[in-house]
Enzyme design. Structure first.
Site, PDB file in Angstrom:
ATOM      1  N   HIS A   1      -4.622 -13.578  11.425  1.00  0.00           N
ATOM      2  CA  HIS A   1      -4.063 -13.375  10.086  1.00  0.00           C
ATOM      3  C   HIS A   1      -4.292 -11.988   9.515  1.00  0.00           C
ATOM      4  CE1 HIS A   1      -2.778 -14.325   6.075  1.00  0.00           C
ATOM      5  NE2 HIS A   1      -3.980 -14.106   5.562  1.00  0.00           N
TER       6      HIS A   1
ATOM      7  N   ALA B   1       3.036 -12.234   1.203  1.00  0.00           N
ATOM      8  CA  ALA B   1       1.765 -12.652   0.593  1.00  0.00           C
ATOM      9  C   ALA B   1       1.987 -13.766  -0.419  1.00  0.00           C
ATOM     10  CB  ALA B   1       1.083 -11.462  -0.067  1.00  0.00           C
ATOM     11  N   GLN B   2       1.093 -14.736  -0.392  1.00  0.00           N
ATOM     12  CA  GLN B   2       1.309 -15.935  -1.210  1.00  0.00           C
ATOM     13  C   GLN B   2       0.321 -16.052  -2.361  1.00  0.00           C
ATOM     14  OE1 GLN B   2       1.036 -19.333   1.356  1.00  0.00           O
ATOM     15  NE2 GLN B   2       2.934 -18.886   2.441  1.00  0.00           N
ATOM     16  N   GLY B   3      -0.977 -15.941  -2.022  1.00  0.00           N
ATOM     17  CA  GLY B   3      -2.019 -16.326  -2.982  1.00  0.00           C
ATOM     18  C   GLY B   3      -2.060 -15.424  -4.185  1.00  0.00           C
TER      19      GLY B   3
ATOM     20  N   ARG C   1     -13.397 -18.068   4.817  1.00  0.00           N
ATOM     21  CA  ARG C   1     -12.427 -18.354   5.877  1.00  0.00           C
ATOM     22  C   ARG C   1     -13.036 -18.499   7.260  1.00  0.00           C
ATOM     23  NH1 ARG C   1      -7.335 -14.680   4.150  1.00  0.00           N
ATOM     24  NH2 ARG C   1      -6.818 -16.075   2.457  1.00  0.00           N
TER      25      ARG C   1
ATOM     26  N   ALA D   1       0.828  -1.211   0.000  1.00  0.00           N
ATOM     27  CA  ALA D   1       0.000   0.000   0.000  1.00  0.00           C
ATOM     28  C   ALA D   1       0.858   1.256   0.000  1.00  0.00           C
ATOM     29  CB  ALA D   1      -0.926  -0.008   1.222  1.00  0.00           C
TER      30      ALA D   1
ATOM     31  N   GLU E   1      -3.654  -2.513   5.126  1.00  0.00           N
ATOM     32  CA  GLU E   1      -4.250  -3.255   6.243  1.00  0.00           C
ATOM     33  C   GLU E   1      -4.454  -2.401   7.488  1.00  0.00           C
ATOM     34  OE1 GLU E   1      -2.641  -7.193   6.663  1.00  0.00           O
ATOM     35  OE2 GLU E   1      -3.721  -7.488   8.557  1.00  0.00           O
TER      36      GLU E   1
ATOM     37  N   GLU F   1      -9.877 -19.269  -5.082  1.00  0.00           N
ATOM     38  CA  GLU F   1      -9.727 -19.321  -3.623  1.00  0.00           C
ATOM     39  C   GLU F   1     -11.106 -19.312  -2.969  1.00  0.00           C
ATOM     40  OE1 GLU F   1      -6.973 -16.309  -2.293  1.00  0.00           O
ATOM     41  OE2 GLU F   1      -5.266 -17.370  -3.146  1.00  0.00           O
TER      42      GLU F   1
ATOM     43  N   SER G   1      -7.127  -8.242  -0.102  1.00  0.00           N
ATOM     44  CA  SER G   1      -6.345  -7.221   0.621  1.00  0.00           C
ATOM     45  C   SER G   1      -5.228  -6.643  -0.233  1.00  0.00           C
ATOM     46  CB  SER G   1      -5.799  -7.763   1.931  1.00  0.00           C
ATOM     47  OG  SER G   1      -5.316  -9.039   1.761  1.00  0.00           O
ATOM     48  N   LEU G   2      -4.551  -7.467  -1.026  1.00  0.00           N
ATOM     49  CA  LEU G   2      -3.554  -6.869  -1.930  1.00  0.00           C
ATOM     50  C   LEU G   2      -4.269  -5.964  -2.932  1.00  0.00           C
ATOM     51  CD1 LEU G   2      -0.908  -9.634  -2.741  1.00  0.00           C
ATOM     52  CD2 LEU G   2      -0.600  -7.565  -1.376  1.00  0.00           C
TER      53      LEU G   2
ATOM     54  N   HIS H   1      -6.780 -17.199   9.978  1.00  0.00           N
ATOM     55  CA  HIS H   1      -6.597 -18.046   8.794  1.00  0.00           C
ATOM     56  C   HIS H   1      -6.714 -19.498   9.234  1.00  0.00           C
ATOM     57  CE1 HIS H   1      -5.025 -19.844   5.178  1.00  0.00           C
ATOM     58  NE2 HIS H   1      -5.110 -18.659   4.593  1.00  0.00           N
TER      59      HIS H   1
ATOM     60  N   ARG I   1     -12.882 -10.868   5.617  1.00  0.00           N
ATOM     61  CA  ARG I   1     -12.281 -10.517   4.324  1.00  0.00           C
ATOM     62  C   ARG I   1     -12.299 -11.704   3.370  1.00  0.00           C
ATOM     63  NH1 ARG I   1      -6.474 -10.933   2.287  1.00  0.00           N
ATOM     64  NH2 ARG I   1      -6.265 -12.301   4.058  1.00  0.00           N
TER      65      ARG I   1
HETATM   66  C1  LIG Z   1       1.640 -14.906   5.186  1.00  0.00           C
HETATM   67  C2  LIG Z   1       0.668 -13.967   4.552  1.00  0.00           C
HETATM   68  C3  LIG Z   1       0.127 -14.258   3.304  1.00  0.00           C
HETATM   69  C4  LIG Z   1      -0.787 -13.382   2.700  1.00  0.00           C
HETATM   70  N1  LIG Z   1      -1.263 -13.668   1.449  1.00  0.00           N
HETATM   71  C5  LIG Z   1      -2.100 -12.764   0.845  1.00  0.00           C
HETATM   72  C6  LIG Z   1      -2.537 -12.959  -0.492  1.00  0.00           C
HETATM   73  O1  LIG Z   1      -2.162 -13.907  -1.156  1.00  0.00           O
HETATM   74  N2  LIG Z   1      -3.386 -12.049  -1.043  1.00  0.00           N
HETATM   75  C7  LIG Z   1      -3.818 -10.961  -0.356  1.00  0.00           C
HETATM   76  O2  LIG Z   1      -4.598 -10.172  -0.895  1.00  0.00           O
HETATM   77  N3  LIG Z   1      -3.395 -10.743   0.907  1.00  0.00           N
HETATM   78  C8  LIG Z   1      -2.540 -11.604   1.519  1.00  0.00           C
HETATM   79  N4  LIG Z   1      -2.116 -11.363   2.796  1.00  0.00           N
HETATM   80  C9  LIG Z   1      -2.494 -10.091   3.426  1.00  0.00           C
HETATM   81  C10 LIG Z   1      -1.702  -8.968   2.758  1.00  0.00           C
HETATM   82  O3  LIG Z   1      -0.410  -9.429   2.480  1.00  0.00           O
HETATM   83  C11 LIG Z   1      -1.623  -7.753   3.647  1.00  0.00           C
HETATM   84  O4  LIG Z   1      -2.902  -7.372   4.067  1.00  0.00           O
HETATM   85  C12 LIG Z   1      -1.018  -6.583   2.892  1.00  0.00           C
HETATM   86  O5  LIG Z   1       0.164  -6.970   2.249  1.00  0.00           O
HETATM   87  C13 LIG Z   1      -0.738  -5.449   3.856  1.00  0.00           C
HETATM   88  O6  LIG Z   1       0.008  -4.483   3.161  1.00  0.00           O
HETATM   89  P1  LIG Z   1       0.319  -3.098   3.827  1.00  0.00           P
HETATM   90  O7  LIG Z   1       1.104  -2.343   2.810  1.00  0.00           O
HETATM   91  O8  LIG Z   1      -0.918  -2.512   4.351  1.00  0.00           O
HETATM   92  O9  LIG Z   1       1.233  -3.455   5.112  1.00  0.00           O
HETATM   93  P2  LIG Z   1       2.596  -4.259   5.228  1.00  0.00           P
HETATM   94  O10 LIG Z   1       2.914  -4.996   3.996  1.00  0.00           O
HETATM   95  O11 LIG Z   1       2.555  -5.029   6.501  1.00  0.00           O
HETATM   96  O12 LIG Z   1       3.685  -3.108   5.382  1.00  0.00           O
HETATM   97  C14 LIG Z   1       3.762  -2.330   6.543  1.00  0.00           C
HETATM   98  C15 LIG Z   1       4.980  -1.438   6.448  1.00  0.00           C
HETATM   99  O13 LIG Z   1       4.923  -0.465   7.482  1.00  0.00           O
HETATM  100  C16 LIG Z   1       6.203  -0.337   8.083  1.00  0.00           C
HETATM  101  N5  LIG Z   1       6.015   0.241   9.413  1.00  0.00           N
HETATM  102  C17 LIG Z   1       5.225  -0.223  10.419  1.00  0.00           C
HETATM  103  N6  LIG Z   1       5.288   0.616  11.470  1.00  0.00           N
HETATM  104  C18 LIG Z   1       6.113   1.628  11.121  1.00  0.00           C
HETATM  105  C19 LIG Z   1       6.574   2.807  11.772  1.00  0.00           C
HETATM  106  N7  LIG Z   1       6.176   3.139  13.014  1.00  0.00           N
HETATM  107  N8  LIG Z   1       7.445   3.611  11.125  1.00  0.00           N
HETATM  108  C20 LIG Z   1       7.861   3.310   9.871  1.00  0.00           C
HETATM  109  N9  LIG Z   1       7.447   2.217   9.196  1.00  0.00           N
HETATM  110  C21 LIG Z   1       6.585   1.398   9.817  1.00  0.00           C
HETATM  111  C22 LIG Z   1       6.762  -1.728   8.029  1.00  0.00           C
HETATM  112  O14 LIG Z   1       8.160  -1.695   8.181  1.00  0.00           O
HETATM  113  C23 LIG Z   1       6.319  -2.149   6.616  1.00  0.00           C
HETATM  114  O15 LIG Z   1       7.212  -1.622   5.661  1.00  0.00           O
HETATM  115  C24 LIG Z   1      -1.188 -12.216   3.402  1.00  0.00           C
HETATM  116  C25 LIG Z   1      -0.644 -11.928   4.654  1.00  0.00           C
HETATM  117  C26 LIG Z   1       0.276 -12.784   5.222  1.00  0.00           C
HETATM  118  C27 LIG Z   1       0.853 -12.443   6.560  1.00  0.00           C
END
Ligand SMILES: Cc1cc2nc3c(=O)[nH]c(=O)nc-3n(C[C@H](O)[C@H](O)[C@H](O)COP(=O)(O)OP(=O)(O)OC[C@H]3O[C@@H](n4cnc5c(N)ncnc54)[C@H](O)[C@@H]3O)c2cc1C
Length: 489
Positions: free
Chosen positions: A333, A52-54, A276, A21, A357, A120, A373-374, A235, A368
């Site tokens: 999850h 993220a895997q799926g 889920r 994001a 997220e 899925e 979420s991606l 999950h 969800r």
């Molecule tokens: C194992 C796994 C598999 C998944 N598979 C899927 C999938 O296949 N498809 C799907 O849609 N979703 C999937 N999800 C969910 C999805 O990956 C996440 O919801 C999504 O990637 C979240 O992205 P984000 O950018 O919001 O946060 P994140 O990717 O968690 O990034 C957060 C960022 O914030 C930074 N940060 C945090 N706090 C601070 C701070 N105070 N100061 C500076 N930086 C900070 C971290 O360092 C990181 O860079 C999966 C999740 C997991 C755990």
């Protein structure tokens, strides 16, 4: 950048977090001509996005449509998803997939060269775009991070923590950052939280250790509303192991390819492709019945060549999926709730945005849908990136610090959330959490207590049924920590 106590930096858009994001929002704002500062606490592989895997859900197949994707998402959301947000996601996700392709992401193709689309749970059509089999997150974030690193409009501050938001005259005017002992202030027209979820607040989790609701704590301290914190998705199929791989996620895409869930007698007990919340609850009931630690996931029908990173972890744990079943059980999850936002990621505090997220547009409702979420990271990341560039300029140096980040959650907090705010909870277990030392745990407990029913990921032993009067509601947690149910417009 060399932050020192006296440093004050200026930028147009400050983005906190370099997962899917944050990276996409930063690239969007930069392409609009904004000067962007991207702050990230962890290296790339510390984000949930990298794990993220799926894949990404997008209605791209012949015969599929955004309307069908909307219907599936609303059904999974169990009557409390915000329809306007769902429509935005489903309408715009296909264009974001194409945009990612233009940005150089190479998705897996079928033998005719068309995008290979996976199936899925909860989806009525094949619509999951993936890359490198189950390495989707890794492939996408690497590419976006490479683009951000070479974009001259984006300053990337790695290994740098945002530890407070700056608020002046009722609007967010930037943030305070810390690297080692150095501090600096960054003043920005708009500040975008993209700090990820809170699932690692629960003892058993699929998430990286840093996913403890940092953005929620920052936004709450600055005076922004949070929403839907009672809805934590568990999950169904996380590896059960005595080692470091406990909680490793076995994507439900393997169930889309034929993997089966078996009880202790080797019998199927649930529709593996149900949403889920249903699958996780069926496993939880089976574990209570059998008093076992895990149920068995039979991967024999699956071509594990498509899921190389899962095969690698199983091999490391001495499991041969051609012969052995895989012990799995639910784990925390995905955080459906978060900083309450409008459909451009705008929080209730002006000039503050939240995406990915850490945000709650209401699109996931109580549960969800897999791979939404991606899609949300790219759809809302872009919308917030565009809206952020349109924010007015702020005066320099007028900031007052919002309260700083709390200390990280203790093992006791994580254990208490797992025990009392887990797959099934009740008021007696939740009430003591209102006094937990970690503020986000207190806010989660308040939201869980406010929703006096069972719905989707929020299952109350003492309120076992859904209350139809609460359809179309979301739970708002205000700046004083009070949780109330309100109706979506
Ligand atoms: C194992 C796994 C598999 C998944 N598979 C899927 C999938 O296949 N498809 C799907 O849609 N979703 C999937 N999800 C969910 C999805 O990956 C996440 O919801 C999504 O990637 C979240 O992205 P984000 O950018 O919001 O946060 P994140 O990717 O968690 O990034 C957060 C960022 O914030 C930074 N940060 C945090 N706090 C601070 C701070 N105070 N100061 C500076 N930086 C900070 C971290 O360092 C990181 O860079 C999966 C999740 C997991 C755990």
């Amino acid at each position: 950048m060399d932050p020192s106590p006296a440093t004050a930096l200026r930028t147009d858009v400050a983005v906190i977090g370099a997962g899917a994001a944050g990276l996409f929002g930063a690239l969007t704002a930069a392409r609009e001509g904004a000067r962007v500062t991207l702050v990230s606490r962890t290296p790339l592989d510390g984000s949930a996005s990298y794990w993220a895997q799926g894949g990404i859900a997008a209605a791209l197949a012949a015969g599929d449509s955004p309307e069908r994707h909307v219907a599936d998402t609303l059904a999974a959301g169990r009557g409390v998803a915000r329809e306007s947000a769902v429509r935005v996601l489903c309408d715009e996700s296909p264009a974001r997939v194409h945009e990612l392709q233009h940005l150089g992401v190479r998705f897996d193709a079928d033998r005719h060269g068309a995008l290979a689309l996976g199936l899925e749970g909860g989806h009525s059509a094949r619509r999951i775009v993936h890359a490198g089999g189950s390495a989707t997150g890794r492939r996408i974030t690497r590419q976006l991070a490479a683009l951000a690193a070479t974009d001259e409009r984006i300053d990337v501050l790695e290994q740098t923590t945002a530890d407070a938001l700056l608020v002046a005259d009722g609007r967010c005017v930037g943030l305070r950052i810390r690297r080692g002992d150095d501090h600096a202030e960054i003043y920005a027209r708009a500040t975008v939280l993209a700090t990820g979820g809170a699932a690692a607040l629960w003892q058993r989790t699929t998430n990286p250790p840093g996913s403890v609701g940092v953005g929620l704590a920052l936004a709450h301290a600055a005076g922004a509303d949070l929403a839907d914190l009672e809805f934590m998705q568990f999950h169904p199929t996380a590896l059960v192991s005595d080692g470091d791989d406990d909680g490793f996620l076995v994507t439900e895409a393997v169930r889309g390819e034929g993997a089966k869930l078996l009880d202790g007698d080797g019998e199927r007990f649930v529709d593996e492709l149900a949403p889920r919340d249903e699958v996780a609850l069926a496993i939880e009931a089976e574990l209570r019945r059998s008093e076992a630690r895990a149920v068995a996931l039979d991967l024999r029908p699956v071509d594990m060549g498509r899921f190389p990173n899962i095969a690698e972890v199983l091999a490391r744990n001495g499991i041969d999926p051609q012969h052995d079943t895989v012990p799995v059980a639910p784990a925390a999850h995905y955080t459906m709730g978060g900083v309450a936002t409008d459909l451009d990621g705008g929080a209730s505090l002006p000039s503050l945005y939240a995406v990915g997220e850490c945000a709650c547009t209401g699109l996931h409702g109580a549960n969800r849908l897999a791979s939404n979420s991606l899609a949300e990271c790219f759809v809302l990341g872009r919308r917030a990136g565009l809206a952020a560039t349109a924010e007015p300029l702020v005066g320099a140096g007028e900031g007052v610090h919002a309260a700083a980040l709390p200390d990280p959650p203790s093992a006791a907090t994580r254990s208490a959330l797992w025990q009392h705010a887990g797959l099934r909870r009740d008021a007696d277990g939740l009430r003591p959490l209102l006094d937990d030392p970690f503020p986000v745990a207190r806010l989660i407990a308040a939201a869980c207590l406010a929703r006096e029913e069972s719905r989707g990921a929020h299952q109350r032993r003492d309120r076992p049924d859904a209350d139809p009067a609460l359809d179309d509601t979301h739970t708002v947690v205000d700046v004083d920590g009070n949780a109330t149910l309100e109706r979506w417009e």
